[in-house]
Design a protein around this motif. Structure first.
Motif, PDB file in Angstrom:
ATOM      1  N   LYS A   1      48.854  65.184   4.573  1.00 33.24           N
ATOM      2  CA  LYS A   1      48.256  66.603   4.676  1.00 33.24           C
ATOM      3  C   LYS A   1      48.929  67.627   4.123  1.00 33.24           C
ATOM      4  CE  LYS A   1      47.433  67.172   8.733  1.00 33.24           C
ATOM      5  NZ  LYS A   1      46.930  67.877  10.262  1.00 33.24           N
ATOM      6  N   ARG A   2      48.371  68.595   3.264  1.00 38.45           N
ATOM      7  CA  ARG A   2      49.477  69.780   2.771  1.00 38.45           C
ATOM      8  C   ARG A   2      49.543  70.763   3.747  1.00 38.45           C
ATOM      9  NH1 ARG A   2      46.463  71.644  -2.673  1.00 38.45           N
ATOM     10  NH2 ARG A   2      46.791  69.674  -3.898  1.00 38.45           N
ATOM     11  N   THR A   3      50.752  71.397   3.714  1.00 37.21           N
ATOM     12  CA  THR A   3      51.094  72.545   4.388  1.00 37.21           C
ATOM     13  C   THR A   3      51.840  73.330   3.680  1.00 37.21           C
ATOM     14  OG1 THR A   3      52.049  72.959   6.648  1.00 37.21           O
ATOM     15  CG2 THR A   3      53.255  71.291   5.210  1.00 37.21           C
ATOM     16  N   SER A   4      51.858  74.558   4.175  1.00 34.71           N
ATOM     17  CA  SER A   4      52.423  75.762   3.403  1.00 34.71           C
ATOM     18  C   SER A   4      53.832  75.948   3.848  1.00 34.71           C
ATOM     19  CB  SER A   4      51.635  77.099   3.816  1.00 34.71           C
ATOM     20  OG  SER A   4      51.753  77.529   5.030  1.00 34.71           O
ATOM     21  N   THR A   5      54.678  76.553   3.079  1.00 37.05           N
ATOM     22  CA  THR A   5      56.105  76.778   3.678  1.00 37.05           C
ATOM     23  C   THR A   5      55.992  77.850   4.928  1.00 37.05           C
ATOM     24  OG1 THR A   5      56.174  78.592   2.040  1.00 37.05           O
ATOM     25  CG2 THR A   5      57.120  76.315   1.329  1.00 37.05           C
ATOM     26  N   LYS A   6      55.090  78.721   4.683  1.00 35.65           N
ATOM     27  CA  LYS A   6      54.824  79.601   5.941  1.00 35.65           C
ATOM     28  C   LYS A   6      54.699  78.937   7.411  1.00 35.65           C
ATOM     29  CE  LYS A   6      52.554  83.718   7.592  1.00 35.65           C
ATOM     30  NZ  LYS A   6      51.445  84.495   7.352  1.00 35.65           N
ATOM     31  N   THR A   7      53.775  77.851   7.462  1.00 33.72           N
ATOM     32  CA  THR A   7      53.692  77.017   8.583  1.00 33.72           C
ATOM     33  C   THR A   7      54.974  76.304   8.992  1.00 33.72           C
ATOM     34  OG1 THR A   7      51.211  76.649   7.766  1.00 33.72           O
ATOM     35  CG2 THR A   7      52.362  75.294   9.379  1.00 33.72           C
TER      36      THR A   7
ATOM     37  N   ARG B   1      58.003  76.998   8.213  1.00 27.07           N
ATOM     38  CA  ARG B   1      58.949  78.088   8.634  1.00 27.07           C
ATOM     39  C   ARG B   1      58.594  78.460  10.324  1.00 27.07           C
ATOM     40  NH1 ARG B   1      59.384  81.537   3.303  1.00 27.07           N
ATOM     41  NH2 ARG B   1      60.896  80.338   2.264  1.00 27.07           N
ATOM     42  N   THR B   2      57.611  78.858  10.272  1.00 24.30           N
ATOM     43  CA  THR B   2      57.166  79.025  11.820  1.00 24.30           C
ATOM     44  C   THR B   2      57.363  78.231  12.781  1.00 24.30           C
ATOM     45  OG1 THR B   2      55.323  80.517  10.841  1.00 24.30           O
ATOM     46  CG2 THR B   2      55.099  80.051  13.099  1.00 24.30           C
TER      47      THR B   2
END
Length: 55
Positions: free
Chosen positions: A39-45, A47-48
């Protein structure tokens, strides 16, 4: 196109080995996302999720 990069046959070339490995790894990751294995994930996710805990 991605499958062509993954299956590419290259001669051993020390100056280019690192760059080629990254390209093949990226192509394999894209293939796995396309097939639903990853699955894709964002860098924001990220980092959180890995935010340091403050004391």
């Amino acid at each position: 196109m991605i499958v062509n990069i993954i299956d590419i046959e290259l001669a051993y070339a020390p100056p280019f080995t690192i760059a080629i490995e990254v390209l093949i790894h990226a192509a394999t990751t894209l293939k796995n996302i396309g097939l639903g294995f990853a699955k894709r994930t964002s860098t924001k996710t990220v980092r959180t999720a890995f935010k340091p805990v403050k004391n």
